[in-house]
Design a protein around this motif. Structure first.
Motif, PDB file in Angstrom:
ATOM      1  N   GLN A 106     -86.526  59.406  66.536  1.00 26.27           N
ATOM      2  CA  GLN A 106     -85.315  60.267  66.394  1.00 26.27           C
ATOM      3  C   GLN A 106     -85.640  61.260  67.356  1.00 26.27           C
ATOM      4  OE1 GLN A 106     -84.095  61.451  62.647  1.00 26.27           O
ATOM      5  NE2 GLN A 106     -84.776  59.638  61.642  1.00 26.27           N
ATOM      6  N   SER A 151     -85.144  59.796  71.261  1.00 30.02           N
ATOM      7  CA  SER A 151     -83.563  59.436  71.664  1.00 30.02           C
ATOM      8  C   SER A 151     -82.752  60.560  71.790  1.00 30.02           C
ATOM      9  CB  SER A 151     -83.171  58.356  70.627  1.00 30.02           C
ATOM     10  OG  SER A 151     -83.228  59.018  69.347  1.00 30.02           O
ATOM     11  N   SER A 202     -74.376  58.449  62.942  1.00 24.93           N
ATOM     12  CA  SER A 202     -75.719  58.212  62.528  1.00 24.93           C
ATOM     13  C   SER A 202     -75.600  57.514  61.065  1.00 24.93           C
ATOM     14  CB  SER A 202     -76.630  59.441  62.320  1.00 24.93           C
ATOM     15  OG  SER A 202     -76.179  60.307  61.366  1.00 24.93           O
ATOM     16  N   GLU A 229     -81.134  60.250  59.976  1.00 24.43           N
ATOM     17  CA  GLU A 229     -81.357  60.780  61.169  1.00 24.43           C
ATOM     18  C   GLU A 229     -81.228  62.314  61.036  1.00 24.43           C
ATOM     19  OE1 GLU A 229     -81.546  56.929  61.546  1.00 24.43           O
ATOM     20  OE2 GLU A 229     -79.336  57.414  60.988  1.00 24.43           O
ATOM     21  N   TYR A 265     -76.824  55.034  65.426  1.00 26.63           N
ATOM     22  CA  TYR A 265     -78.145  54.792  64.787  1.00 26.63           C
ATOM     23  C   TYR A 265     -78.066  53.925  63.647  1.00 26.63           C
ATOM     24  CZ  TYR A 265     -80.287  58.650  67.785  1.00 26.63           C
ATOM     25  OH  TYR A 265     -80.712  59.367  68.877  1.00 26.63           O
ATOM     26  N   PHE A 289     -78.947  51.986  68.836  1.00 29.10           N
ATOM     27  CA  PHE A 289     -80.182  52.205  68.725  1.00 29.10           C
ATOM     28  C   PHE A 289     -80.733  51.820  67.152  1.00 29.10           C
ATOM     29  CE2 PHE A 289     -83.891  54.896  67.927  1.00 29.10           C
ATOM     30  CZ  PHE A 289     -84.388  54.944  69.360  1.00 29.10           C
ATOM     31  N   GLN A 301     -83.511  51.394  64.541  1.00 30.24           N
ATOM     32  CA  GLN A 301     -84.847  52.014  64.316  1.00 30.24           C
ATOM     33  C   GLN A 301     -85.496  51.042  63.279  1.00 30.24           C
ATOM     34  OE1 GLN A 301     -85.689  56.427  63.559  1.00 30.24           O
ATOM     35  NE2 GLN A 301     -83.301  56.039  63.267  1.00 30.24           N
TER      36      GLN A 301
END
Length: 374
Positions: free
Chosen positions: A83, A86, A98, A102, A168, A196, A198
């Motif tokens: 977190q 980025s 997000s 996040e 995210y 992105f 995770q």
């Protein structure tokens, strides 16, 4: 039956890139090194501070939930590097979309600490004004924010700006149709958006290895989108990968996909019990790869992080936690009429009629005001 979260070693062009190993050693990588050649030791200390602070925020918010002050909290423990690395690569005019985890990204964007927990206390339907910090409020529907980010990126493209959007999401979201639709649309129109992911290995209790038998970054190729797979516990590698993707977006290169391989060390939310589906040995293996500890080891070896500095950073983190707690406990309960606020952007006769009927209903109770009778 024990189900392993699994970890893919990658394939051609999909190795998990590191710049800082789990032992705190800086290693070279020809593809990512150029993107962080300007990062000095003091910059790394700032990244370290960010990670310490957001872990402290996370611990405090979890404690508040356990004490009955928050209804729910989605911990980010273990995902600090993904977190912070980025978020610190972004410009203020880039727009963030997000999921609900996040909170570290929100901290970097400047979200007021009280606004961070307002929704989780049940005091509001939304935490902050997205346009004040260029970050949408968290999306609870899994993967939906990828569509929002793609649409926003199309607007950027139409405006001729050089900013970018970033979405995210977790490994579980890649199994959702919304994400595939967003990838198709982004690739078709070559919009400036970063996907992105995770990959924290667990979509609640579903292991990533069951959802995909290849690295998640490998899926992007099927949509014609370039991707990188990085060690998500390596803040420097994440920073470099995000800068790479942003540069592509700003130059008109279209979308990029980043898979940050990390690990959710806590529960999915505070309503979850990970011991029911996760082996304790797996958790211990990942504790050895802790993103904060590895950066601390590197900084200590370079002589830029001593006991005094660590104490100062810890003190700042405690100050932030106190501010978070005070803000949480100081939130006033909304009145019953607040349920009608912000439903529509303009006045609506249908909603006004409902509010009037509800107000008369409340006023019909004997004694006290309408609010006191709720």
């Amino acid at each position: 039956m024990k189900r392993n979260g699994g970890d893919h070693s990658g394939g051609p062009g999909l190795e998990t890139i590191q710049l800082i190993t789990e032992h705190g050693t800086r290693v070279e990588h020809p593809e990512l090194d150029p993107w962080v050649e300007d990062v000095r030791d003091e910059d790394l200390v700032k990244l370290y501070e960010d990670m310490v602070v957001i872990r402290r925020i996370d611990i405090e918010a979890t404690a508040l939930q356990r004490q009955g002050e928050l209804a729910l909290w989605p911990p980010l423990l273990g995902q600090e590097a993904a977190q912070i690395g980025s978020a610190r690569a972004l410009r203020t005019d880039d727009f963030v979309f997000s999921s609900y985890r996040e909170n570290g990204v929100a901290y970097c964007r400047g979200v007021d600490l009280t606004d961070l927990i307002r929704v989780w206390r049940g005091n509001a339907s939304s935490g902050w004004d997205p346009y004040e910090i260029n970050m949408a409020t968290p999306q609870i529907i899994i993967g939906a924010q990828t569509l929002h980010a793609t649409g926003y990126a199309l607007g950027i493209q139409q405006d001729g700006a050089d900013s970018a959007a970033i979405a995210y999401f977790g490994d579980g979201a890649t199994s959702e149709g919304d994400v595939s639709e967003a990838l198709v649309f982004a690739a078709s129109f070559q919009v400036p958006v970063i996907f992105f992911c995770q990959n924290n290995h667990w979509a609640i209790s579903e292991p990533a290895g069951l959802q995909s038998h290849i690295p998640l970054a490998g899926r992007a190729a099927g949509f014609g989108i370039p991707s990188l797979r990085v060690d998500g516990n390596d803040v420097l590698a994440v920073l470099a990968a995000t800068r790479w993707a942003l540069a592509r977006a700003r130059a008109g290169g279209g979308p990029s996909f980043i898979e940050a391989v990390t690990y959710r060390m806590g529960p999915h939310t505070t309503a979850d019990d990970p011991t029911r589906y996760r082996d304790a040995n797996e958790l211990e293996d990942w504790r050895a790869k802790d993103p904060i500890a590895r950066l601390a080891t590197l900084l200590e070896s370079r002589g830029v992080l001593d006991a005094a500095r660590e104490e100062a950073i810890a003190a700042k983190a405690d100050d932030v936690a106190r501010e978070l707690r005070a803000g949480c406990l100081g939130l006033a309960d909304p009145g019953p009429e607040a349920v009608f606020a912000h439903v529509y952007s303009t006045p609506n006769s249908w909603l006004e009629r409902q509010a009037g009927n509800y107000g008369r209903y409340l006023a019909g109770f004997a004694g006290g005001s309408a609010e006191e009778n709720i």
